[in-house]
Design a protein around this motif. Structure first.
Motif, PDB file in Angstrom:
ATOM      1  N   ARG A 259      -2.511  -3.058   1.265  1.00 24.04           N
ATOM      2  CA  ARG A 259      -3.000  -2.423   0.048  1.00 24.04           C
ATOM      3  C   ARG A 259      -2.585  -0.954   0.058  1.00 24.04           C
ATOM      4  NH1 ARG A 259      -7.668  -3.475   3.052  1.00 24.04           N
ATOM      5  NH2 ARG A 259      -8.967  -1.673   3.631  1.00 24.04           N
ATOM      6  N   GLN A 260      -2.555  -0.374  -1.144  1.00 20.05           N
ATOM      7  CA  GLN A 260      -2.180   1.019  -1.293  1.00 20.05           C
ATOM      8  C   GLN A 260      -3.417   1.897  -1.111  1.00 20.05           C
ATOM      9  OE1 GLN A 260       0.992   1.882  -1.806  1.00 20.05           O
ATOM     10  NE2 GLN A 260       1.761  -0.202  -2.106  1.00 20.05           N
TER      11      GLN A 260
ATOM     12  N   CYS B 255       0.477   5.409  -0.189  1.00 21.38           N
ATOM     13  CA  CYS B 255       1.360   4.549   0.604  1.00 21.38           C
ATOM     14  C   CYS B 255       0.594   3.331   1.093  1.00 21.38           C
ATOM     15  CB  CYS B 255       1.960   5.318   1.778  1.00 21.38           C
ATOM     16  SG  CYS B 255       0.770   5.764   3.059  1.00 21.38           S
ATOM     17  N   ASP B 256       1.305   2.409   1.775  1.00 24.18           N
ATOM     18  CA  ASP B 256       0.673   1.240   2.368  1.00 24.18           C
ATOM     19  C   ASP B 256      -0.349   1.664   3.420  1.00 24.18           C
ATOM     20  OD1 ASP B 256       2.296  -0.323   0.852  1.00 24.18           O
ATOM     21  OD2 ASP B 256       3.609  -0.954   2.482  1.00 24.18           O
ATOM     22  N   ARG B 257      -1.406   0.878   3.553  1.00 26.79           N
ATOM     23  CA  ARG B 257      -2.450   1.207   4.524  1.00 26.79           C
ATOM     24  C   ARG B 257      -1.896   1.210   5.954  1.00 26.79           C
ATOM     25  NH1 ARG B 257      -7.531   2.272   4.707  1.00 26.79           N
ATOM     26  NH2 ARG B 257      -8.787   1.809   6.549  1.00 26.79           N
ATOM     27  N   GLN B 258      -0.978   0.261   6.276  1.00 26.34           N
ATOM     28  CA  GLN B 258      -0.444   0.226   7.640  1.00 26.34           C
ATOM     29  C   GLN B 258       0.261   1.525   7.998  1.00 26.34           C
ATOM     30  OE1 GLN B 258      -0.202  -2.567   5.705  1.00 26.34           O
ATOM     31  NE2 GLN B 258      -0.388  -4.400   6.959  1.00 26.34           N
ATOM     32  N   ILE B 259       1.074   2.031   7.064  1.00 28.05           N
ATOM     33  CA  ILE B 259       1.777   3.288   7.309  1.00 28.05           C
ATOM     34  C   ILE B 259       0.777   4.436   7.412  1.00 28.05           C
ATOM     35  CG2 ILE B 259       3.386   4.969   6.316  1.00 28.05           C
ATOM     36  CD1 ILE B 259       4.941   2.625   5.151  1.00 28.05           C
TER      37      ILE B 259
ATOM     38  N   SER C 284      -5.471   0.220  -4.477  1.00 28.17           N
ATOM     39  CA  SER C 284      -5.252  -1.134  -4.980  1.00 28.17           C
ATOM     40  C   SER C 284      -6.094  -2.130  -4.190  1.00 28.17           C
ATOM     41  CB  SER C 284      -3.767  -1.519  -4.858  1.00 28.17           C
ATOM     42  OG  SER C 284      -3.420  -1.746  -3.490  1.00 28.17           O
ATOM     43  N   PHE C 285      -6.178  -3.346  -4.715  1.00 30.08           N
ATOM     44  CA  PHE C 285      -6.757  -4.447  -3.967  1.00 30.08           C
ATOM     45  C   PHE C 285      -5.740  -4.912  -2.927  1.00 30.08           C
ATOM     46  CE2 PHE C 285      -8.829  -4.790  -8.186  1.00 30.08           C
ATOM     47  CZ  PHE C 285     -10.141  -4.589  -7.774  1.00 30.08           C
ATOM     48  N   THR C 286      -6.157  -5.833  -2.063  1.00 36.62           N
ATOM     49  CA  THR C 286      -5.231  -6.390  -1.077  1.00 36.62           C
ATOM     50  C   THR C 286      -4.094  -7.105  -1.800  1.00 36.62           C
ATOM     51  OG1 THR C 286      -6.985  -6.647   0.561  1.00 36.62           O
ATOM     52  CG2 THR C 286      -4.991  -7.957   0.875  1.00 36.62           C
ATOM     53  N   GLN C 287      -2.871  -6.842  -1.363  1.00 34.99           N
ATOM     54  CA  GLN C 287      -1.685  -7.394  -2.007  1.00 34.99           C
ATOM     55  C   GLN C 287      -0.887  -8.245  -1.032  1.00 34.99           C
ATOM     56  OE1 GLN C 287      -0.172  -3.374  -2.781  1.00 34.99           O
ATOM     57  NE2 GLN C 287      -0.189  -3.825  -4.965  1.00 34.99           N
ATOM     58  N   LEU C 288      -0.256  -9.280  -1.561  1.00 40.84           N
ATOM     59  CA  LEU C 288       0.713 -10.045  -0.784  1.00 40.84           C
ATOM     60  C   LEU C 288       2.027  -9.263  -0.794  1.00 40.84           C
ATOM     61  CD1 LEU C 288       0.085 -13.639  -2.191  1.00 40.84           C
ATOM     62  CD2 LEU C 288      -0.921 -12.594  -0.174  1.00 40.84           C
ATOM     63  N   GLN C 289       2.582  -9.026   0.382  1.00 41.06           N
ATOM     64  CA  GLN C 289       3.843  -8.300   0.471  1.00 41.06           C
ATOM     65  C   GLN C 289       4.847  -9.129   1.256  1.00 41.06           C
ATOM     66  OE1 GLN C 289       3.068  -4.326   1.952  1.00 41.06           O
ATOM     67  NE2 GLN C 289       2.122  -3.719   0.029  1.00 41.06           N
ATOM     68  N   SER C 290       6.075  -9.156   0.767  1.00 40.93           N
ATOM     69  CA  SER C 290       7.041 -10.084   1.338  1.00 40.93           C
ATOM     70  C   SER C 290       8.459  -9.563   1.228  1.00 40.93           C
ATOM     71  CB  SER C 290       6.926 -11.437   0.627  1.00 40.93           C
ATOM     72  OG  SER C 290       7.688 -12.416   1.286  1.00 40.93           O
ATOM     73  N   TRP C 291       9.389 -10.340   1.790  1.00 41.64           N
ATOM     74  CA  TRP C 291      10.819 -10.073   1.681  1.00 41.64           C
ATOM     75  C   TRP C 291      11.366 -10.725   0.413  1.00 41.64           C
ATOM     76  CZ3 TRP C 291      13.089 -11.357   7.222  1.00 41.64           C
ATOM     77  CH2 TRP C 291      12.511 -10.490   8.165  1.00 41.64           C
TER      78      TRP C 291
END
Length: 271
Positions: free
Chosen positions: A129-130, A206-210, A228-235
């Motif tokens: 999430r952002q 930015c993304d929470r992980q970063i 934002s809410f939790t988002q699906l992120q992918s390739w």
């Protein structure tokens, strides 16, 4: 008089032929490049971003990064050579994908309906999430913002063509007011977090992980306000690369089943 008309006709026909030839040169269809074509070449072309979430050089020589580590596992699964490309601009990455310069965009891309119309997305690589990156009260002298309504008339910095832009545009509509968004053409999310910590800018998204990785380096950062809410992120791969998408999903599942995915995630996001 007849000769003049005939000459004009020839000129018009010649110009038409030139225009058609130019269109064939500059707008020729991009050939299909799916798994069979990639397998014949024996090279899988992957583009990612420079940074801890993608690919970076640590300690002067050691190559690390979450996406890089996953791509190494993909190379083992596919038994193919993998060429890694670096591109900070997501829009340019999509262009390179569309023109067969790349086969895969290996980034944590939020999957939206608009993007799904143009590209194929794999099974989610991460849930993310952002978040709003700001300074703590001790570092900045003011209380961190917690209510998204308070973002009105604030200036938020993101990398150019950041996936967060769509969310920020929607957020402006939700709060019914203007949020000033600055797209930085030079700096990544990690670099913008450093600028917030140093006081050069007040806010980044930015993304929470970063953000978590940056918080571990700079205690003065506050990352507890969600955008934002939790988002699906992918390739992402091309629309005409369905066989490649199926193969990648199978390889990524094998990586998960083997425990390698959890190891890579902990190594890069749980430090």
């Amino acid at each position: 008089m007849f000769t003049g008309k005939l000459l004009k006709t020839y000129i018009v026909l010649l110009l038409a032929v030139i225009c058609i030839m130019a269109m064939l040169i500059y707008f020729k269809p991009v050939p299909v490049r799916d798994y069979p074509e990639i397998r014949r070449e024996g090279v899988l072309r992957i583009v990612t971003e420079y940074g801890q979430a993608g690919y970076y050089v640590a300690d002067g020589s050691q190559i690390e990064g979450f996406q890089y580590a996953l791509c190494r596992e993909i190379a083992r699964q596919a038994d193919m050579e993998v060429l890694m490309y670096l591109e900070m601009n997501l829009e340019k990455s999509f262009y390179g994908l569309s023109t067969n310069q790349y086969d895969i965009i290996a980034r944590n891309i939020p999957v939206t309906g608009e993007l799904k119309e143009k590209y194929l997305f794999l099974e989610p690589v991460v849930l993310n999430r952002q978040v709003l990156v700001q300074r703590t009260a001790a570092a900045g002298g003011t209380e961190p913002l917690r209510n998204q309504l308070n973002l009105a008339h604030k200036t938020l910095h993101v990398p150019e063509n950041s996936p967060a832009l769509l969310r920020l545009n929607n957020l402006q509509k939700e709060i019914g007011d203007t949020i000033f968004v600055v797209e930085d053409p030079l700096y990544s999310s990690e670099q913008l977090c450093i600028m917030v910590a140093k006081g050069d800018i007040d806010f980044a998204v930015c993304d929470r992980q970063i953000a978590q990785l940056s918080k571990k380096q700079f205690a003065e950062l506050d990352i507890d306000t969600d955008i934002s809410f939790t988002q699906l992120q992918s390739w992402a791969v091309r629309k005409d690369a369905a066989v490649l998408a199926d193969s990648l999903n199978r390889w990524l599942q094998n990586i998960r089943d083997s425990g390698a995915y959890d190891r890579i995630y902990r190594q890069h996001y749980s430090r």
